[in-house]
Design an enzyme around this catalytic site. Structure first.
Site, PDB file in Angstrom:
ATOM      1  N   PHE A 112       0.850  -1.185   0.000  1.00  0.00           N
ATOM      2  CA  PHE A 112       0.000   0.000   0.000  1.00  0.00           C
ATOM      3  C   PHE A 112       0.883   1.231   0.000  1.00  0.00           C
ATOM      4  CE2 PHE A 112      -2.971   3.221   0.950  1.00  0.00           C
ATOM      5  CZ  PHE A 112      -4.236   2.728   0.707  1.00  0.00           C
ATOM      6  N   PRO A 160       8.005  11.163  -0.098  1.00  0.00           N
ATOM      7  CA  PRO A 160       9.135  11.900   0.479  1.00  0.00           C
ATOM      8  C   PRO A 160       8.710  13.091   1.326  1.00  0.00           C
ATOM      9  CG  PRO A 160       9.652  11.256  -1.765  1.00  0.00           C
ATOM     10  CD  PRO A 160       8.220  10.869  -1.536  1.00  0.00           C
ATOM     11  N   SER A 164       1.346  11.146   7.199  1.00  0.00           N
ATOM     12  CA  SER A 164       0.105  11.457   7.909  1.00  0.00           C
ATOM     13  C   SER A 164      -0.525  12.748   7.396  1.00  0.00           C
ATOM     14  CB  SER A 164       0.389  11.591   9.412  1.00  0.00           C
ATOM     15  OG  SER A 164       0.925  10.388   9.924  1.00  0.00           O
ATOM     16  N   ILE A 190       7.653   1.341   1.220  1.00  0.00           N
ATOM     17  CA  ILE A 190       6.475   0.517   0.953  1.00  0.00           C
ATOM     18  C   ILE A 190       6.807  -0.968   1.148  1.00  0.00           C
ATOM     19  CG2 ILE A 190       4.607   0.025  -0.643  1.00  0.00           C
ATOM     20  CD1 ILE A 190       4.930   2.990   0.313  1.00  0.00           C
ATOM     21  N   ARG A 194      23.914 -17.621  32.775  1.00  0.00           N
ATOM     22  CA  ARG A 194      25.136 -16.831  32.852  1.00  0.00           C
ATOM     23  C   ARG A 194      25.655 -16.758  34.288  1.00  0.00           C
ATOM     24  NH1 ARG A 194      29.729 -15.007  30.381  1.00  0.00           N
ATOM     25  NH2 ARG A 194      30.132 -12.790  30.820  1.00  0.00           N
ATOM     26  N   GLN A 229      21.124  -4.994  27.724  1.00  0.00           N
ATOM     27  CA  GLN A 229      21.970  -4.687  28.884  1.00  0.00           C
ATOM     28  C   GLN A 229      22.260  -5.958  29.695  1.00  0.00           C
ATOM     29  OE1 GLN A 229      23.097  -1.657  29.081  1.00  0.00           O
ATOM     30  NE2 GLN A 229      24.306  -1.863  30.960  1.00  0.00           N
ATOM     31  N   ILE A 230      21.274  -6.799  29.869  1.00  0.00           N
ATOM     32  CA  ILE A 230      21.467  -8.045  30.607  1.00  0.00           C
ATOM     33  C   ILE A 230      22.465  -8.952  29.892  1.00  0.00           C
ATOM     34  CG2 ILE A 230      20.311 -10.202  31.261  1.00  0.00           C
ATOM     35  CD1 ILE A 230      17.836  -8.488  31.957  1.00  0.00           C
ATOM     36  N   GLU A 258       3.183   2.981  10.662  1.00  0.00           N
ATOM     37  CA  GLU A 258       1.723   3.015  10.821  1.00  0.00           C
ATOM     38  C   GLU A 258       1.297   4.034  11.886  1.00  0.00           C
ATOM     39  OE1 GLU A 258      -0.766  -0.256  10.193  1.00  0.00           O
ATOM     40  OE2 GLU A 258       0.829  -1.582   9.510  1.00  0.00           O
ATOM     41  N   GLU A 281       4.131  10.104  18.244  1.00  0.00           N
ATOM     42  CA  GLU A 281       3.572  11.450  18.362  1.00  0.00           C
ATOM     43  C   GLU A 281       2.165  11.528  17.763  1.00  0.00           C
ATOM     44  OE1 GLU A 281       7.733  11.442  19.056  1.00  0.00           O
ATOM     45  OE2 GLU A 281       6.635  10.724  17.289  1.00  0.00           O
TER      46      GLU A 281
END
Length: 389
Positions: free
Chosen positions: A129, A134, A138, A163, A276, A344-345, A371, A375
């Site tokens: 779709f 450019p 939205s 796309i 670990r 991080q772990i 999608e 914001e």
């Protein structure tokens, strides 16, 4: 409640069975190829075909058009299960349904449905779709792609970018938004089906992306591309508003994908913390790590509750746009936060691409953008609160 525990979410027996089936498929077929697919930036069409055989592309469509007779919640469960192990495969399914087949089902003529849906719902074909440009996404008013009627054909000029599913060997068409006129000082935007191979329609080289390496994504160029007038999808001038309704549904699916990604990070981090050994102790015995893992589980749980709620509203025929926005916002945040904590772990290993948390760390960022950015979701929610500029 473990990371894999789906009890307590009000799912039917059939929905739990489907989730279990897809999770097994993800673990046995998708996960083993994920690293190599990411490294080579290759979408496995064999896996696409297998997903088609499982009926995943037809899940939310009625049986009379070749679907499985399910609902959007069930589709979300499948996408979540795939997102745990490979976001590229999960987005291929999500876009194939939400952006490829759903517009045809919702707005197509009987002839368009009969011609296009059988292959889309079986996984034999994909479709894209083309909305984003450019300088437009939205912002519908910024759309520059145009289409004019000439001798019974639409003549299309313009460009699209980012796309999904637009350049695979089984991509059958793309549906594009284009300005087809003006009225009351506003652009009239319609959607038009453009088959692959149409003269004047060029699919550009695949993007070199930060993540989602095995997902097919291309720019598109239209230079006098001609298609029959009957390729108009839906009512003329309703293209953008129709797409917004599709996008609301897609946000639920992206939230499900994000939840899967967050869950995949938690699963990997749990396993790593259990095995670990650091300074003679299991990493998971340290309270700081335990609390980090507990926060990760909290995020998965809340993200799943959010998208399930939005999906249930949608399937019940009730308003769900705000809840879909909240779900996408919540779940994409969860995916990003869990990817960061899991990396991080893992320490230095988390920076190595052969570990799934590294791929999730790269992949998850787009979940806050695609999608509808975070914001935009905040804008949807704030408007629902009665807030205006």
């Amino acid at each position: 409640m473990g990371a894999l525990d789906l009890s307590g979410y009000g799912l039917t027996d059939e929905q739990r069975e489907l989730a279990t089936l897809v999770r097994s498929f993800a673990d046995e077929r998708v996960a083993p190829q994920a690293y190599e697919a990411d490294r080579t930036k290759t979408l496995s069409l064999d896996l696409v075909a297998e997903m088609g055989e499982l009926g995943l592309f037809g899940l939310p469509f009625p049986e009379e058009v070749g679907g499985q007779g399910g609902d959007y919640l069930t589709l979300g469960l499948a996408i979540e299960a795939l997102g745990r192990v490979d976001q590229s495969i999960a987005i291929t399914l999500e876009a194939g349904v939400s952006l490829g087949a759903m517009p045809v089902f919702r707005f197509g003529t009987d002839a368009q449905r009969a011609e296009l849906l059988p292959d889309l719902l079986s996984g034999r074909a994909l479709a894209g779709f083309g909305l984003t440009e450019p300088e437009a996404g939205s912002d519908a008013g910024a759309t520059r792609t145009t289409a004019r009627l000439e001798d019974g054909e639409w003549v299309i000029d313009g460009a699209k970018q980012f796309i999904t599913n637009s350049g695979t060997a089984i991509t059958r068409f793309v549906t594009v938004t284009a300005v087809t006129g003006t009225g009351d000082g506003r652009k009239e935007i319609s959607t038009i089906i453009v088959p692959t191979g149409t003269p004047g329609f060029t699919v550009g080289p695949a993007y070199d992306k930060v993540g989602w390496h095995a997902s097919d994504t291309h720019p598109l160029v239209f230079e006098g591309a001609r298609v029959p007038a009957g390729n108009l999808l839906g009512q003329r001038g309703r293209g953008f508003s129709n797409f917004l309704s599709i996008l609301d549904e897609g946000r639920i699916a992206i939230a499900a994908l994000s939840t899967g990604a967050a869950e995949g990070c938690l699963e990997a981090a749990l396993d790593y913390a259990a095995s670990r050994v650091v300074f003679g102790e299991r990493l998971g015995s340290r309270q700081s790590i335990q609390f980090m893992l507990a926060r990760m589980q909290q995020r998965v749980h809340l993200a799943r509750l959010a998208w399930l709620h939005a999906a249930r509203l949608r399937d019940a025929g009730r308003a769900f746009a705000v809840e879909a926005a909240i779900a996408k916002l919540t779940a994409s945040d969860a995916a990003m936060d869990n990817a960061r904590d899991a990396t991080q772990i893992f320490g230095g290993n988390g920076f190595m691409n052969e570990y799934p948390v590294a791929r999730h760390y790269r992949d998850a960022k787009i979940l806050e953008i695609g999608e509808g950015t975070s914001e935009v979701q905040l804008l949807v929610v704030s408007r629902a609160l009665g807030l205006t500029r």
